[in-house]
Design an enzyme around this catalytic site. Structure first.
Site, PDB file in Angstrom:
ATOM      1  N   CYS A 246      41.002  -4.758 115.540  1.00 34.01           N
ATOM      2  CA  CYS A 246      42.195  -4.125 116.119  1.00 34.01           C
ATOM      3  C   CYS A 246      43.371  -4.131 115.148  1.00 34.01           C
ATOM      4  O   CYS A 246      44.475  -3.775 115.511  1.00 34.01           O
ATOM      5  CB  CYS A 246      42.576  -4.796 117.440  1.00 34.01           C
ATOM      6  SG  CYS A 246      42.973  -6.528 117.270  1.00 34.01           S
TER       7      CYS A 246
ATOM      8  N   ARG B 182      46.321  -8.946 124.984  1.00 33.14           N
ATOM      9  CA  ARG B 182      46.532 -10.117 124.131  1.00 33.14           C
ATOM     10  C   ARG B 182      47.708 -10.921 124.663  1.00 33.14           C
ATOM     11  O   ARG B 182      48.763 -10.350 124.956  1.00 33.14           O
ATOM     12  CB  ARG B 182      46.822  -9.682 122.697  1.00 33.14           C
ATOM     13  CG  ARG B 182      47.084 -10.898 121.809  1.00 33.14           C
ATOM     14  CD  ARG B 182      47.275 -10.533 120.396  1.00 33.14           C
ATOM     15  NE  ARG B 182      48.577  -9.918 120.167  1.00 33.14           N
ATOM     16  CZ  ARG B 182      48.956  -9.446 118.994  1.00 33.14           C
ATOM     17  NH1 ARG B 182      48.122  -9.496 117.971  1.00 33.14           N
ATOM     18  NH2 ARG B 182      50.142  -8.912 118.833  1.00 33.14           N
TER      19      ARG B 182
ATOM     20  N   ARG C 253      52.930 -10.208 104.918  1.00 32.91           N
ATOM     21  CA  ARG C 253      52.666  -8.823 105.320  1.00 32.91           C
ATOM     22  C   ARG C 253      53.932  -7.978 105.399  1.00 32.91           C
ATOM     23  O   ARG C 253      53.861  -6.756 105.514  1.00 32.91           O
ATOM     24  CB  ARG C 253      51.904  -8.785 106.654  1.00 32.91           C
ATOM     25  CG  ARG C 253      52.681  -9.358 107.806  1.00 32.91           C
ATOM     26  CD  ARG C 253      51.799  -9.547 109.030  1.00 32.91           C
ATOM     27  NE  ARG C 253      51.764  -8.373 109.884  1.00 32.91           N
ATOM     28  CZ  ARG C 253      51.161  -8.347 111.067  1.00 32.91           C
ATOM     29  NH1 ARG C 253      50.505  -9.409 111.502  1.00 32.91           N
ATOM     30  NH2 ARG C 253      51.184  -7.279 111.804  1.00 32.91           N
TER      31      ARG C 253
ATOM     32  N   ASP D  17      46.805  -9.779 109.888  1.00 27.70           N
ATOM     33  CA  ASP D  17      47.053 -11.192 109.581  1.00 27.70           C
ATOM     34  C   ASP D  17      45.922 -11.792 108.759  1.00 27.70           C
ATOM     35  O   ASP D  17      46.155 -12.649 107.911  1.00 27.70           O
ATOM     36  CB  ASP D  17      47.264 -11.991 110.868  1.00 27.70           C
ATOM     37  CG  ASP D  17      48.700 -11.876 111.348  1.00 27.70           C
ATOM     38  OD1 ASP D  17      49.615 -12.011 110.508  1.00 27.70           O
ATOM     39  OD2 ASP D  17      48.917 -11.623 112.544  1.00 27.70           O
TER      40      ASP D  17
END
Ligand code: PEP
Ligand code: MG
Length: 559
Positions: free
Chosen positions: A482, A319, A445, A435
């Site tokens: 993920c 990523r 979060r 998210d």
């Protein structure tokens, strides 16, 4: 009766051991007062402590400690602090301001010197604490395997912990999908966050940390110690199963690892993980004052790709940088954003700094060439179809062409709702449920007090996951998950039933997920997905799934 602190557990592990506490940086009192003659001895005491610690430490840790000790011995820094104290500043204030001037100087010089500002700040915190008679701040160097307790840990501090010496992490603040918790998961450590009041536990006290129950028990009973040992035995037994991820009737669902560093990659590569589903590259950037060069990045990416190469190469999904919000980076992110989680983070950084993204993609392409690997690459925080298309083009221009795959993360509700359009431009998507839940439920979060709203079993979050999975099936393209939800064995069954094609998680979570999958058919998983989508609350959804799962296995895993 033992004292029990309750918090929010991350993962399912359990550990028993002595406590070490991470003390916060001391606040610096302003104004006159205090003895200027105390400054020299305070610097000397800090230098002596660090030098002594270096003697018993591993080479890497010893090098860091010696470099920090040298800074505490710097005559120019000491002289400036003494001189300032002579003009009316309190000794602590004089030290703070002198160090700040050196920090500014080092940052302006850039390069190697700029990299040393973390050490300088560490010297400042230690000397100020010494002057004020406060406990030594920061992550201590551990001499025996211990349970680390802190108010909260900066992601860089967590990443710097020695996993051989840390048994578990407990914080009194922070949220379950915050990055401290995630990095703890990557290190395979049980973690409990938001254990209010836990900082009152004395250093050296034995505690039992149970991530599944979200508890910290002081002076655990022999029965609880035996339970910890029994759970470790079950884990060890589950870890014997090295078959690929699949349901009992052979429907394959790849089980992949979440990693953040080349060291994580080495650990994960030694397990039966079928590859990496999320390489959080920002972890490599976290303790840096300046952007790593293309060559430095290529070396780090090459190390990760190399770990999963060889005769039977495994998939690695990299990523691109996801800085911003709770992962600020001095050379990238803007301080002082009013709502950083809604601001310039993730892929949005490329608006102001397109070179940062390009350099990273070129470094990955170079690593791919030098290792012969074919990485998958994806961008975080994509909100529009145009962003997905632009990212795909940039990645391909940087050299990440077929057979490398280019994708985007689905972690903003707009991306889930428009996943079908996104998939016209990219080869795959990967859902970041941490998210996605934060943005779908309008819930920070990092705020553990609102953790119930962040539960990925929330039916609205499941709807967004289902929409994305359907888009993938229609396009015939992979849709992974993920986020932390993939680590929850019951949720893993639901995700499989929804048509998700891979699950990426911390390596410690994988054996239980694999075990549960191997004992349920695809049809059972689909029935669970339907039941969860039909529920009207997260609790109802979880109960509906549990009711359909194999009772004996659910009991043996304490789900
Ligand atoms: C997510 O948001 O679920 C995710 C995997 O990304 P991160 O946790 O790094 O933000
Ligand atoms: Mg995310």
């Amino acid at each position: 009766m033992s004292t029990v602190y309750e918090g929010v557990g991350v993962g399912r592990g359990m550990a028993v051991g002595p406590v070490v506490k991470v003390h916060p940086s001391p606040a610096v009192p302003v104004g006159a007062g205090g003895d200027p003659d105390a400054i020299e001895p305070a610097f000397a005491a800090v230098a002596a402590t660090l030098t002594k610690r270096a003697e018993g430490a591993t080479k890497t840790v010893a090098d860091i400690l010696k470099a920090t000790a040298q800074m505490a011995q710097d005559p120019a820094l000491r002289a400036e602090a003494v001189q300032r104290a002579g003009t009316g500043e309190s000794p602590a204030e004089a030290v703070d301001r002198s160090v700040q001037r050196f920090v500014d100087m080092f940052q302006a010089a850039g390069g190697y010197l700029a990299e040393r500002v973390t050490d300088l700040r560490s010297v400042r915190d230690r000397v100020v604490a010494e002057l004020l008679g406060l406990p030594e701040p920061g992550v201590p160097v551990l001499s025996v395997p211990s349970i680390v307790i802190a108010t909260d840990l900066a992601p860089a501090d967590t990443a710097a912990l020695d996993p051989q010496m840390v048994l578990a992490i407990v914080t009194s603040h922070g949220g379950p999908t915050g990055h401290t918790a995630i990095i703890a998961g990557q290190l395979g450590l049980p973690c409990v966050v938001r254990a209010s009041g836990v900082m009152a536990v004395e250093e050296g006290t034995e505690v039992a940390v149970d991530a599944a129950a979200g508890t910290v028990v002081v002076d655990p009973s022999p029965e609880l110690r035996e339970e910890a040992a029994a759970r470790a035995r079950v884990q060890a037994q589950l870890a014997q199963d090295t078959l690929p991820g699949a349901t009992s009737d052979g429907h394959e669902i790849a089980l992949l690892a979440n990693i953040g560093t080349p060291a994580d990659a080495t650990r994960a590569a030694a397990t039966p993980a079928e590859g990496v589903g999320l390489f959080r590259t920002e972890v490599l950037f976290l303790d840096r004052a300046t952007e790593p060069t293309l060559d430095e990045q290529a070396t780090a990416y090459g190390a990760v790709l190399g770990a999963f190469g060889g005769d039977a190469p495994r998939k690695v999904v990299v990523r691109t940088l996801d800085a911003g919000a709770d992962k600020p980076l001095p050379f990238v992110t803007q301080p002082g954003e009013e709502n950083p989680a809604l601001g310039v983070r993730g892929y949005r950084l490329a608006r102001r700094n397109p070179e940062l993204l390009r350099t990273q993609l070129e470094a990955l392409a170079a690593a791919a060439r030098s290792t012969g690997a074919t990485p998958w690459v994806m961008a975080p925080m994509i909100a529009t179809v145009a962003e997905a298309a632009a990212f795909a083009q940039t990645a391909r221009e940087a050299g990440l062409t077929e057979p490398c795959k280019v994708g985007v993360m689905v972690e903003v509700p707009s991306a889930a709702l428009r996943a079908a359009d996104m998939l016209e431009h990219v080869d795959f998507v990967s859902i970041g449920t941490n998210d996605l839940a934060q943005y779908a439920m309008a819930t920070d979060r990092l705020r553990g007090t609102l953790a119930d709203l962040l539960d990925p079993f929330q039916p609205a979050v499941l709807d967004l996951v289902a929409t994305t999975a359907r888009a993938g099936a229609a396009a015939g393209k992979p849709v992974g998950v993920c986020g932390e939800s993939a680590s929850d064995p019951l949720m893993a069954l639901v995700l499989t039933g929804l048509g998700i094609t891979s699950l990426s998680m911390s390596i410690g979570a994988m054996p239980a997920v694999r075990h549960l999958l191997h004992h349920h058919t695809l049809e059972q998983c689909q029935a669970m997905a339907e039941a969860a989508l039909g529920a009207t609350s997260a609790a109802e959804a979880r109960e509906a799934v549990r009711a359909l799962a194999d009772k004996e296995i659910v009991g043996s895993l304490a789900l």
